[in-house]
Design an enzyme around this catalytic site. Structure first.
Site, PDB file in Angstrom:
ATOM      1  N   LYS A   1      -7.100  -4.727  -5.526  1.00 27.13           N
ATOM      2  CA  LYS A   1      -5.967  -5.591  -5.872  1.00 27.13           C
ATOM      3  C   LYS A   1      -6.244  -7.086  -5.761  1.00 27.13           C
ATOM      4  O   LYS A   1      -5.452  -7.892  -6.239  1.00 27.13           O
ATOM      5  CB  LYS A   1      -4.773  -5.239  -4.990  1.00 27.13           C
ATOM      6  CG  LYS A   1      -4.970  -5.578  -3.513  1.00 27.13           C
ATOM      7  CD  LYS A   1      -3.705  -5.311  -2.714  1.00 27.13           C
ATOM      8  CE  LYS A   1      -3.864  -5.776  -1.268  1.00 27.13           C
ATOM      9  NZ  LYS A   1      -2.620  -5.610  -0.492  1.00 27.13           N
TER      10      LYS A   1
ATOM     11  N   LYS B   1       0.753  -8.518 -12.503  1.00 24.14           N
ATOM     12  CA  LYS B   1      -0.441  -9.192 -13.020  1.00 24.14           C
ATOM     13  C   LYS B   1      -0.996  -8.500 -14.261  1.00 24.14           C
ATOM     14  O   LYS B   1      -1.903  -9.024 -14.915  1.00 24.14           O
ATOM     15  CB  LYS B   1      -1.494  -9.275 -11.925  1.00 24.14           C
ATOM     16  CG  LYS B   1      -1.055 -10.183 -10.767  1.00 24.14           C
ATOM     17  CD  LYS B   1      -1.981 -10.112  -9.592  1.00 24.14           C
ATOM     18  CE  LYS B   1      -1.517 -11.054  -8.487  1.00 24.14           C
ATOM     19  NZ  LYS B   1      -0.158 -10.743  -7.986  1.00 24.14           N
TER      20      LYS B   1
END
Length: 569
Positions: A302, A344
């Site tokens: 991540k 994102k």
């Protein structure tokens, strides 16, 4: 108390009715004034009101006197609204061991000054908090804020600023959910924490819908040692699954989670598996042996800047690993598969975001498979306090007196709490019919610098006096502002007010499979520049905002690329 009053009032009315019957029907008492019936009823009601009020008044004054007389008790200003204030006062009455003496109340719902709450004077507004705390020589501010209060975070921030300036302690009355979940006992005020700075009403879960697909089911959670994965395990375990499978390649976190769950739920059946989702053969054995009914896929890389350095790792875990788990779930006829994505992935500017968008395409491409599996993706933003996130970094910097490092003064992010994110993921799993991309309502975005200042205030510091800030520049792959939906995606509502459905991209499965084979070949060969070029081809909205601004012409060694990024950062 209202029930008692009603019974007494009914008795007074009944007695008056009997008197009326004797005097009016059938004129048995000639010469008896009939107005006496009404007058006697009114006097009885007034007597009841006076008795009840005076009893409540004297009891409140006695209790207040008890609070005032407690030796060594810390004088406190109570700030709150609605029934929370009354419940807090009664909790303080019943707990002399807390050594708290309320000296004034600020009612945010505008109760008039000069009134009293169980004997405690109600004075002023939030703007008067600092002057009131000074006049009353308070040593403590206690917030009793309902979750639905508008600008709840603003109230916390204001109280934190006052407490930091005056050197007072700040406490918050726990929510009902915290009390029920055992995080805080009763209404005992707890220290304020970063979660109080989120201006959002905590999301609730439809327990009936969640229980319908989780209770009695075999549930597998990948990435179980992570922040979201571990909280998913806690909440799923509370719904009594037949078997809970904790899977992660990080054995220390997995071991600690297992110990925690076995202590809190000793009767829950669990299987703990140390495995990497990139290992297809091992994952196949897990699915064949444990036969899960539900899969929550939380395992992922991540960290945006690290994946800019290692795009091959993003491909191997976020893309190939997700493909492994999803395909095995379909082959084993898992009933529901929930993939945890990220904001994102929307118009990505990073390798991590682009890899998550490709993973969403993988999940979407499997919709309508001939098996029984319902697959969906859940997209949300930053989680406050998760491992490696900004809040633990700020807390560590504050604790050691170091400058707080912020990439850019305008850096803004969406935030939600870890338990809330897990609840909404579970809710999305209950609602999926297959193929959806769920987007969670993240509330209002928060400036990182404002979050840092308010966090410092919660620690009793004045950010303008006690802190230094360093702006280190936007890191490779980062955006100033995150998004939850792309422009073409239409947001449609669901039966849950905090969960929306985005119109997902159309996916050509045959082309996707060809692209995945090529991408996985590049990942295995560790060809970072060519990986990024392929991601640009597969994700048209990918705008590299860091290391690679356009598909590079030639490959570059990992070592030289790492040195170049470090020098730039």
């Amino acid at each position: 108390m209202a029930a008692v009053d009603a019974i007494i009032l009914m008795g007074a009315t009944g007695s008056s009715a009997v008197l009326a019957f004797l005097t009016v029907w059938p004129h048995r008492l000639d010469g008896f004034p009939r107005s006496v019936v009404l007058i006697s009823w009114m006097l009885a009601v007034l007597a009841i009101i006076a008795t009840r009020f005076s009893g409540h008044f004297f009891r409140s004054m006695a209790l207040y006197g008890d609070l005032v007389g407690r030796p060594g008790a810390s004088p406190a200003i109570l700030v709150g609204a609605g029934p929370f204030l009354g419940e807090l006062v009664h909790s303080l009455f019943d707990r002399p061991d807390l050594r708290i003496r309320p000296v004034a109340v600020i009612d945010l719902e505008g109760k008039a000054g000069g009134s009293r709450l169980s004997g405690i004077p109600v004075r002023g507004t939030l703007a008067d908090l600092e002057s009131m705390a000074t006049r009353r020589r308070a040593g403590l501010i206690i917030l009793a804020l309902p979750p639905w209060l508008p600008d709840r975070a603003g109230v916390v921030a204001r109280a934190a600023a006052v407490s930091a300036h005056l050197g007072l302690a700040l406490r918050v009355v726990p929510t009902l959910r915290e009390s029920l979940e055992g995080e805080v006992g009763g209404l005992v005020p707890r220290p304020a924490d970063p979660n109080d700075l989120l201006n959002r009403r905590p999301a609730e879960i439809d327990l009936e819908a969640a229980s319908a697909y989780l209770t009695g089911a075999r549930v597998l959670v990948t990435g179980a040692s992570g922040s979201i994965g571990s909280e998913l395990c806690r909440q799923v375990a509370g719904l009594a699954p037949r078997l809970l499978v904790l899977l992660s390649n990080e054995e220390n976190g997995l071991y600690e989670l297992e110990l925690e769950l076995r202590r809190s739920l000793p009767g829950q059946a669990m299987a703990v598996v140390v495995a990497d989702i990139r290992d297809r053969a091992k994952m196949a054995r897990v699915f064949n042996d444990l036969r899960p009914d539900v899969v929550f896929h939380a395992a992922a890389h991540k960290h945006v800047p690290l994946m800019e350095l290692e795009p091959d790792e993003a491909v191997k875990t976020n893309i190939a690993g997700t493909r492994n788990v999803a395909e095995l779930a379909v082959a084993c006829k898992v009933k529901r598969f929930v993939f945890i994505s990220t904001d994102k992935a929307v118009n990505p500017s990073s390798v991590m975001g682009a890899s998550k968008r490709v993973a969403e395409h993988i999940i979407r491409s499997m919709h309508g498979n001939p098996g029984e599996t319902r697959l969906c993706s859940v997209r949300f933003g930053n989680v406050l306090g998760s491992k490696g996130s900004v809040v633990p970094i700020f807390e560590e910097q504050i604790a050691h007196g170091r400058p707080l490092t912020i990439t850019h003064p305008e850096m803004t992010r969406y935030f939600m709490t870890i338990p809330e994110a897990a609840r909404l993921v579970i809710q999305a799993g209950a609602m999926t019919q297959g193929g959806e991309v769920f987007a969670l309502d993240m509330g209002e975005p928060v400036k990182i610098i404002d979050l840092a200042k308010n966090l410092a205030r919660l620690k009793g510091l004045d950010p303008d006096r006690d802190l230094r800030f360093e702006f280190i520049g936007v890191r490779p792959g980062e955006k100033l502002y995150e998004e939850l939906l792309t422009a073409p995606e239409l947001r449609t509502t669901t039966k849950h007010s905090r969960v929306f459905v985005a119109r997902p991209d159309a996916v050509d499965r045959n082309r996707l499979m060809r692209d995945l084979r090529e991408l996985e070949r590049l990942g295995a060969a560790v060809e970072p520049a060519m990986i990024v070029a392929k991601l640009h081809e597969m994700v048209p909205g990918y705008r590299a905002g860091g290391l690679f601004r356009a598909p590079p012409v030639k490959a570059e060694s990992k070592v030289s690329r790492r040195l170049r990024v470090v020098n730039r950062a």
